[in-house]
Design a protein around this motif. Sequence first.
Motif, PDB file in Angstrom:
ATOM      1  N   THR A 228       0.733  -1.274  -0.142  1.00 23.70           N
ATOM      2  CA  THR A 228       0.014  -0.147   0.013  1.00 23.70           C
ATOM      3  C   THR A 228       0.763   1.205   0.097  1.00 23.70           C
ATOM      4  O   THR A 228       0.647   2.338  -0.700  1.00 23.70           O
ATOM      5  CB  THR A 228      -1.020  -0.062   1.301  1.00 23.70           C
ATOM      6  N   SER A 229       1.866   1.247   1.082  1.00 26.84           N
ATOM      7  CA  SER A 229       3.019   2.546   0.978  1.00 26.84           C
ATOM      8  C   SER A 229       3.299   2.754  -0.463  1.00 26.84           C
ATOM      9  O   SER A 229       3.611   3.662  -0.985  1.00 26.84           O
ATOM     10  CB  SER A 229       3.880   2.189   1.952  1.00 26.84           C
ATOM     11  N   VAL A 230       3.900   1.632  -1.097  1.00 29.69           N
ATOM     12  CA  VAL A 230       4.657   1.730  -2.397  1.00 29.69           C
ATOM     13  C   VAL A 230       3.859   2.247  -3.527  1.00 29.69           C
ATOM     14  O   VAL A 230       4.067   3.094  -3.914  1.00 29.69           O
ATOM     15  CB  VAL A 230       5.150   0.311  -2.680  1.00 29.69           C
ATOM     16  N   ILE A 231       2.504   1.765  -3.697  1.00 29.88           N
ATOM     17  CA  ILE A 231       1.640   2.079  -4.450  1.00 29.88           C
ATOM     18  C   ILE A 231       1.407   3.653  -4.293  1.00 29.88           C
ATOM     19  O   ILE A 231       1.071   4.459  -5.102  1.00 29.88           O
ATOM     20  CB  ILE A 231       0.153   1.280  -4.593  1.00 29.88           C
ATOM     21  N   ASP A 232       0.723   4.150  -2.956  1.00 25.56           N
ATOM     22  CA  ASP A 232       0.577   5.370  -2.699  1.00 25.56           C
ATOM     23  C   ASP A 232       1.500   6.243  -3.085  1.00 25.56           C
ATOM     24  O   ASP A 232       1.395   7.446  -3.748  1.00 25.56           O
ATOM     25  CB  ASP A 232       0.118   5.491  -1.173  1.00 25.56           C
ATOM     26  N   PHE A 233       2.872   5.978  -2.875  1.00 24.56           N
ATOM     27  CA  PHE A 233       3.865   6.765  -3.061  1.00 24.56           C
ATOM     28  C   PHE A 233       4.279   7.037  -4.572  1.00 24.56           C
ATOM     29  O   PHE A 233       4.310   8.184  -5.056  1.00 24.56           O
ATOM     30  CB  PHE A 233       5.340   6.187  -2.421  1.00 24.56           C
ATOM     31  N   GLN A 244      -7.314  -0.510  -7.825  1.00 27.83           N
ATOM     32  CA  GLN A 244      -8.403   0.516  -6.751  1.00 27.83           C
ATOM     33  C   GLN A 244      -8.502  -0.360  -5.477  1.00 27.83           C
ATOM     34  O   GLN A 244      -8.558   0.785  -4.721  1.00 27.83           O
ATOM     35  CB  GLN A 244      -9.527   0.549  -7.733  1.00 27.83           C
ATOM     36  N   VAL A 245      -8.201  -1.360  -5.448  1.00 24.50           N
ATOM     37  CA  VAL A 245      -8.461  -2.179  -4.240  1.00 24.50           C
ATOM     38  C   VAL A 245      -7.086  -2.912  -3.841  1.00 24.50           C
ATOM     39  O   VAL A 245      -6.438  -3.647  -4.769  1.00 24.50           O
ATOM     40  CB  VAL A 245      -9.804  -3.031  -4.049  1.00 24.50           C
ATOM     41  N   ILE A 246      -6.709  -3.232  -2.598  1.00 22.61           N
ATOM     42  CA  ILE A 246      -5.579  -3.866  -2.097  1.00 22.61           C
ATOM     43  C   ILE A 246      -6.084  -4.530  -0.958  1.00 22.61           C
ATOM     44  O   ILE A 246      -6.208  -4.125  -0.026  1.00 22.61           O
ATOM     45  CB  ILE A 246      -4.383  -2.988  -1.705  1.00 22.61           C
ATOM     46  N   ASN A 247      -6.412  -5.973  -1.316  1.00 19.45           N
ATOM     47  CA  ASN A 247      -7.161  -6.434  -0.097  1.00 19.45           C
ATOM     48  C   ASN A 247      -5.941  -7.294   0.844  1.00 19.45           C
ATOM     49  O   ASN A 247      -5.206  -7.710   0.330  1.00 19.45           O
ATOM     50  CB  ASN A 247      -7.946  -7.639  -0.876  1.00 19.45           C
TER      51      ASN A 247
END
Length: 295
Positions: A228-233, A244-247
């Motif tokens: 999540t941190s990698v994708i947000d960055f 759109q979603v990381i389960n």
Amino acid sequence: MDILLFGKNGQVGWELQRALAPLGNLIVVDRHSRDYCGDFENPEGVAETVRKIKPAVIVNATAYTAVDKAESEQDKARLVNATSIAALAEAAEEIGAWLIHYSTDYVFDGTGDRPWREDDATAPLNVYGQTKLEGEQAIVNNMSKYLIFRTSWVYAAKGNNFAKTMLKLAKDRDTLSVINDQFGAPTGAELIADSTAHAIRVALNDSSVAGLYHLIAAGETTWHAYATSVIDFAKQQGVELNVQVINPVPTSAFPTPARRPANSRLNTEKFQHTFGLTLPDWQKGVERMLLETLK
């Protein structure tokens, strides 16, 4: 001073070539080297390389790291991770060299929720962890001047890593499922290499620091929170991603031949106190790696 580096092309080995260069005459060897044997499937050849070069310091970044494959290739994993390490340690002790070697949190059983200390009881869950533990023991039992650094969740900008895999998947998929019940700290090969170079400088002036240490970045996360941190960055940097979603899912959602530890946290107080370093939070290193990767 001659420094012999085994495993020059791996993630940590590549960074070690840069970090160790200012310390002395660096001689780098891998399994394809012509002049010296760097093939850890040949213990006698590795030992002979040490005896020929007679370096003051040996840094070993070679290992059998195919965790799942090791379950069906036990003999090969043990040959590389234990038998050859014993031969290396004996040869290093003969010539009075320092040996720096890397191990893993997989020597523990992964239970509990506190960071593992160096003197905690070991109980590997898989063949990889068992053979790495045997390699540690071979050094401790045969040497006086050694540094063993246990690491975990290692990544580098060079080659493949978890962050790059997540970004690739995030471009193609709108939903990802990532494990959320394994805890650790992503640790950059660059941090490991720079810390190793500093530790060698200290050890050469004070042999009492010889021993086993935990060396990872500060903080902790899960694979899910890491992804999540990698994708947000990446999104903040303007990278277009489809996801759109990381389960969050349990380890059981992704069965593997080798069992993984749930707790890969390592206590680094001993390392930081002994060598006078402050290990940075894992996010700083990951973001720096991402900035380099996303260029």
